[in-house]
Design a protein around this motif. Structure first.
Motif, PDB file in Angstrom:
ATOM      1  N   TRP A   1      27.293 -11.633 122.142  1.00  0.00           N
ATOM      2  CA  TRP A   1      28.046 -10.389 121.965  1.00  0.00           C
ATOM      3  C   TRP A   1      28.350 -10.045 120.509  1.00  0.00           C
ATOM      4  O   TRP A   1      28.302  -8.868 120.134  1.00  0.00           O
ATOM      5  N   LEU A   2      28.672 -11.032 119.688  1.00  0.00           N
ATOM      6  CA  LEU A   2      29.081 -10.706 118.318  1.00  0.00           C
ATOM      7  C   LEU A   2      27.930 -10.752 117.319  1.00  0.00           C
ATOM      8  O   LEU A   2      27.992 -10.053 116.300  1.00  0.00           O
ATOM      9  N   LEU A   3      26.917 -11.533 117.587  1.00  0.00           N
ATOM     10  CA  LEU A   3      25.759 -11.538 116.691  1.00  0.00           C
ATOM     11  C   LEU A   3      24.661 -10.612 117.195  1.00  0.00           C
ATOM     12  O   LEU A   3      24.218  -9.714 116.488  1.00  0.00           O
ATOM     13  N   ARG A   4      24.218 -10.795 118.434  1.00  0.00           N
ATOM     14  CA  ARG A   4      23.107  -9.992 118.933  1.00  0.00           C
ATOM     15  C   ARG A   4      23.542  -8.550 119.236  1.00  0.00           C
ATOM     16  O   ARG A   4      22.921  -7.598 118.756  1.00  0.00           O
ATOM     17  N   ALA A   5      24.615  -8.373 120.032  1.00  0.00           N
ATOM     18  CA  ALA A   5      25.003  -7.022 120.456  1.00  0.00           C
ATOM     19  C   ALA A   5      25.686  -6.237 119.337  1.00  0.00           C
ATOM     20  O   ALA A   5      25.333  -5.089 119.067  1.00  0.00           O
ATOM     21  N   ALA A   6      26.680  -6.850 118.672  1.00  0.00           N
ATOM     22  CA  ALA A   6      27.456  -6.112 117.665  1.00  0.00           C
ATOM     23  C   ALA A   6      26.760  -6.050 116.314  1.00  0.00           C
ATOM     24  O   ALA A   6      26.769  -5.007 115.650  1.00  0.00           O
ATOM     25  N   ALA A   7      26.159  -7.166 115.888  1.00  0.00           N
ATOM     26  CA  ALA A   7      25.571  -7.210 114.545  1.00  0.00           C
ATOM     27  C   ALA A   7      24.063  -7.013 114.538  1.00  0.00           C
ATOM     28  O   ALA A   7      23.464  -6.915 113.458  1.00  0.00           O
TER      29      ALA A   7
ATOM     30  N   LEU B   1      31.620 -14.619 111.243  1.00  0.00           N
ATOM     31  CA  LEU B   1      32.578 -14.260 110.200  1.00  0.00           C
ATOM     32  C   LEU B   1      31.883 -13.570 109.031  1.00  0.00           C
ATOM     33  O   LEU B   1      32.461 -12.673 108.392  1.00  0.00           O
ATOM     34  N   ASP B   2      30.656 -13.978 108.748  1.00  0.00           N
ATOM     35  CA  ASP B   2      29.904 -13.316 107.680  1.00  0.00           C
ATOM     36  C   ASP B   2      29.529 -11.888 108.071  1.00  0.00           C
ATOM     37  O   ASP B   2      29.616 -10.958 107.259  1.00  0.00           O
ATOM     38  N   SER B   3      29.134 -11.696 109.338  1.00  0.00           N
ATOM     39  CA  SER B   3      28.714 -10.363 109.779  1.00  0.00           C
ATOM     40  C   SER B   3      29.887  -9.426 110.036  1.00  0.00           C
ATOM     41  O   SER B   3      29.725  -8.204 110.004  1.00  0.00           O
ATOM     42  N   LEU B   4      31.070  -9.996 110.290  1.00  0.00           N
ATOM     43  CA  LEU B   4      32.238  -9.166 110.609  1.00  0.00           C
ATOM     44  C   LEU B   4      32.508  -8.139 109.512  1.00  0.00           C
ATOM     45  O   LEU B   4      32.864  -6.987 109.801  1.00  0.00           O
ATOM     46  N   ALA B   5      32.322  -8.526 108.267  1.00  0.00           N
ATOM     47  CA  ALA B   5      32.572  -7.605 107.157  1.00  0.00           C
ATOM     48  C   ALA B   5      31.605  -6.430 107.161  1.00  0.00           C
ATOM     49  O   ALA B   5      31.929  -5.353 106.648  1.00  0.00           O
ATOM     50  N   LYS B   6      30.430  -6.621 107.761  1.00  0.00           N
ATOM     51  CA  LYS B   6      29.391  -5.592 107.696  1.00  0.00           C
ATOM     52  C   LYS B   6      29.349  -4.691 108.938  1.00  0.00           C
ATOM     53  O   LYS B   6      28.781  -3.604 108.880  1.00  0.00           O
ATOM     54  N   VAL B   7      29.903  -5.137 110.044  1.00  0.00           N
ATOM     55  CA  VAL B   7      29.828  -4.367 111.293  1.00  0.00           C
ATOM     56  C   VAL B   7      30.888  -3.268 111.277  1.00  0.00           C
ATOM     57  O   VAL B   7      32.085  -3.560 111.190  1.00  0.00           O
ATOM     58  N   PRO B   8      30.498  -2.002 111.374  1.00  0.00           N
ATOM     59  CA  PRO B   8      31.507  -0.933 111.411  1.00  0.00           C
ATOM     60  C   PRO B   8      32.161  -0.871 112.790  1.00  0.00           C
ATOM     61  O   PRO B   8      31.483  -0.940 113.823  1.00  0.00           O
ATOM     62  N   LEU B   9      33.482  -0.774 112.805  1.00  0.00           N
ATOM     63  CA  LEU B   9      34.212  -0.642 114.067  1.00  0.00           C
ATOM     64  C   LEU B   9      34.349   0.847 114.374  1.00  0.00           C
ATOM     65  O   LEU B   9      35.377   1.474 114.137  1.00  0.00           O
ATOM     66  N   ARG B  10      33.285   1.406 114.902  1.00  0.00           N
ATOM     67  CA  ARG B  10      33.196   2.853 115.094  1.00  0.00           C
ATOM     68  C   ARG B  10      33.954   3.285 116.343  1.00  0.00           C
ATOM     69  O   ARG B  10      33.783   2.712 117.417  1.00  0.00           O
ATOM     70  N   GLU B  11      34.757   4.305 116.197  1.00  0.00           N
ATOM     71  CA  GLU B  11      35.527   4.806 117.328  1.00  0.00           C
ATOM     72  C   GLU B  11      34.662   5.513 118.359  1.00  0.00           C
ATOM     73  O   GLU B  11      35.081   5.690 119.499  1.00  0.00           O
ATOM     74  N   ASP B  12      33.455   5.926 117.978  1.00  0.00           N
ATOM     75  CA  ASP B  12      32.557   6.571 118.942  1.00  0.00           C
ATOM     76  C   ASP B  12      31.653   5.569 119.650  1.00  0.00           C
ATOM     77  O   ASP B  12      30.793   5.953 120.445  1.00  0.00           O
ATOM     78  N   ASP B  13      31.851   4.285 119.376  1.00  0.00           N
ATOM     79  CA  ASP B  13      31.096   3.226 120.041  1.00  0.00           C
ATOM     80  C   ASP B  13      32.067   2.396 120.870  1.00  0.00           C
ATOM     81  O   ASP B  13      32.876   1.645 120.309  1.00  0.00           O
ATOM     82  N   PRO B  14      32.034   2.508 122.188  1.00  0.00           N
ATOM     83  CA  PRO B  14      33.008   1.780 123.014  1.00  0.00           C
ATOM     84  C   PRO B  14      33.000   0.274 122.789  1.00  0.00           C
ATOM     85  O   PRO B  14      34.020  -0.389 122.977  1.00  0.00           O
ATOM     86  N   LEU B  15      31.867  -0.271 122.360  1.00  0.00           N
ATOM     87  CA  LEU B  15      31.790  -1.711 122.177  1.00  0.00           C
ATOM     88  C   LEU B  15      32.597  -2.185 120.973  1.00  0.00           C
ATOM     89  O   LEU B  15      33.214  -3.254 121.009  1.00  0.00           O
ATOM     90  N   THR B  16      32.605  -1.376 119.897  1.00  0.00           N
ATOM     91  CA  THR B  16      33.295  -1.809 118.679  1.00  0.00           C
ATOM     92  C   THR B  16      34.608  -1.076 118.427  1.00  0.00           C
ATOM     93  O   THR B  16      35.389  -1.496 117.574  1.00  0.00           O
TER      94      THR B  16
END
Length: 442
Positions: free
Chosen positions: A65-71, A117-132
């Motif tokens: 979920w956090l590497l494959r799906a989110a990042a 933790l490394d990818s967390l800084a790069k993944v945008p938490l977009r309000e138009d994306d229900p996953l993030t």
């Protein structure tokens, strides 16, 4: 976690990183830091996975979920995915799988975490994306690991041998003040059940909807060991009048005569708790009882189990403000208002947390013991499976009963007034208890 919707992205990511680290410390404390490798790979009961399976599973879920799906990262170990797919291999057969040994499992989950933790800084938490949006997928993973930590505690409870967990922690607040009435009247009327704006809520908690209930009474506290012992001494386990027919067959087939882990010795009731044998504490909520046992007690007492709507209204609804709260006491989680988070390896005596009472004055609705309700597990009106149907939807139906409120083993991040748990009515290795209700019109 009360104001996630108002936290900016930088602060939210710092919070996520801190919670990921905190839950991992807990997981390691229940596995590689608590037991030798041989015990981590053993299966203590066909009801439970080997602890090493849970450890690697939380890392594999995090990778998915956090590497494959989110990042959008490439799979690290795709060849092990099927080993840690909870729907592909039932618990009873997991010891026979080629699982990662403890040291390799710990190394794998550490590598996953470092990349997250490394990818967390790069993944945008977009309000138009229900996953993030609102950090949902990160909250889902944190809660998932805390839930497996509670499962690991159930495995520890089933384990034989010397204690492996420290029975430390501060004592609960001493019950004080005037004695509360044994039950509380909840007036007839509508209330808002569920949530539509809790960023980390699961799909089965959504959407918020109005439920109109007739008046009813609900117990102020969970049923205690003392009260349950009265049912036992009155012959409750020998009288089929009190039992659901399936429950009576279950009781008879397995010769159930007391809650799980109880035994009578020298004229005294004792219990086994994480390798310790001790007298049953009469003022604590009874735990390790099945739905069938809870239902039988309620019938014997001239009451019934509350529906989950009745439970939630008593826990969340503020009749003066005409709105539902996030927790029984308000919208912000505060330490000292509930026995949550594995601070003690046991429920607290009833009356220990009066400051955690709901607007109606019902106490200890969060923490201590999961509370069985009369309700089957199903979706709310307008339910939509997200982000995968295997979290909730595949379990909908009369085979599962809903539990509410969390236990002493539940982390505060993994429970709230809307949170719904479910299990088979025969299950009692989990930290389950109950309270009773009755109709007001009698």
């Amino acid at each position: 976690m009360a104001a996630l919707t108002t936290v900016d992205e930088h602060d939210l990511k710092e919070l996520i990183a801190a919670e990921l680290e905190a839950v991992r410390r807990r997981s390691l404390g229940l596995t590689t830091e608590a037991l030798p490798p041989g015990e981590l790979t053993a299966q203590v009961s066909p009801l439970m996975s080997p602890l090493v399976w849970d450890l690697a599973h939380v890392g594999n879920y995090e990778e998915l979920w956090l590497l494959r799906a989110a990042a959008g990262a490439e799979p690290m170990r795709p060849e092990i995915d099927h080993l840690y797919n909870a729907f592909e291999h039932p618990r009873a057969e997991r010891p026979s799988l080629p699982l990662l040994p403890p040291a390799e499992a710990r190394a794998y989950i550490a590598t996953v975490r470092a990349k997250v933790l490394d990818s967390l800084a790069k993944v945008p938490l977009r309000e138009d994306d229900p996953l993030t949006a609102g950090g949902f997928v990160y909250g889902m993973v944190v809660q998932h690991e805390h839930q497996h930590d509670e499962t690991m505690l159930a495995t520890h409870q089933l384990r034989k041998g010397a204690p492996a967990l420290l029975d430390a922690g501060e004592p609960p607040p001493a019950p004080g003040g005037a004695a509360a009435e044994p039950e509380v009247l909840i007036e007839a009327g509508p209330f808002e059940m569920g949530t539509s704006d809790e960023p980390w809520a699961y799909d089965n908690e959504r959407p918020a909807h109005i439920v109109d209930l007739p008046a009813y009474y609900i117990d102020t506290y969970p049923v205690t060991n003392r009260a349950y012992l009265a049912f036992m001494e009155a012959g409750g386990y020998e009288d089929p009048r009190w039992w659901h027919p399936e429950g009576w067959r279950w009781r008879s087939r397995h010769n159930r005569t007391a809650p799980g882990f109880w035994r009578r010795e020298g004229g005294q009731w004792l219990r086994r708790r994480f390798g310790r044998i001790e007298p049953v504490p009469m003022d604590e909520p009874v735990q390790h009882v099945s739905w069938y046992e809870a239902d039988a007690y309620a019938r014997w007492a001239g009451k019934r189990l509350p529906s989950e709507a009745e439970w939630e209204k008593a826990a969340r609804w503020d009749p003066a403000a005409q709105r539902s709260r996030r927790f029984p006491w308000g919208d912000v989680y505060e330490e000292g208002r509930a026995n949550l988070g594995q601070r003690r390896l046991r429920p607290a005596p009833v009356g220990s947390y009066p400051q955690g009472a709901s607007a109606y004055g019902v106490q200890q609705m969060l923490g201590d013991v999961w509370e069985w309700t009369s309700s089957d597990f199903t979706g709310y009106p307008g339910f939509r499976a997200f982000p995968y149907k295997e979290y909730s939807q595949v379990f909908f139906g009369p085979e599962y009963k809903v539990l509410r409120g969390g236990s002493w083993a539940t982390h505060p991040l993994a429970v709230r007034g809307t949170f719904r748990n479910w299990d088979f009515p025969i299950r009692r290795q989990i930290f389950t208890g109950f309270r009773c209700a009755r109709d007001a019109a009698r």
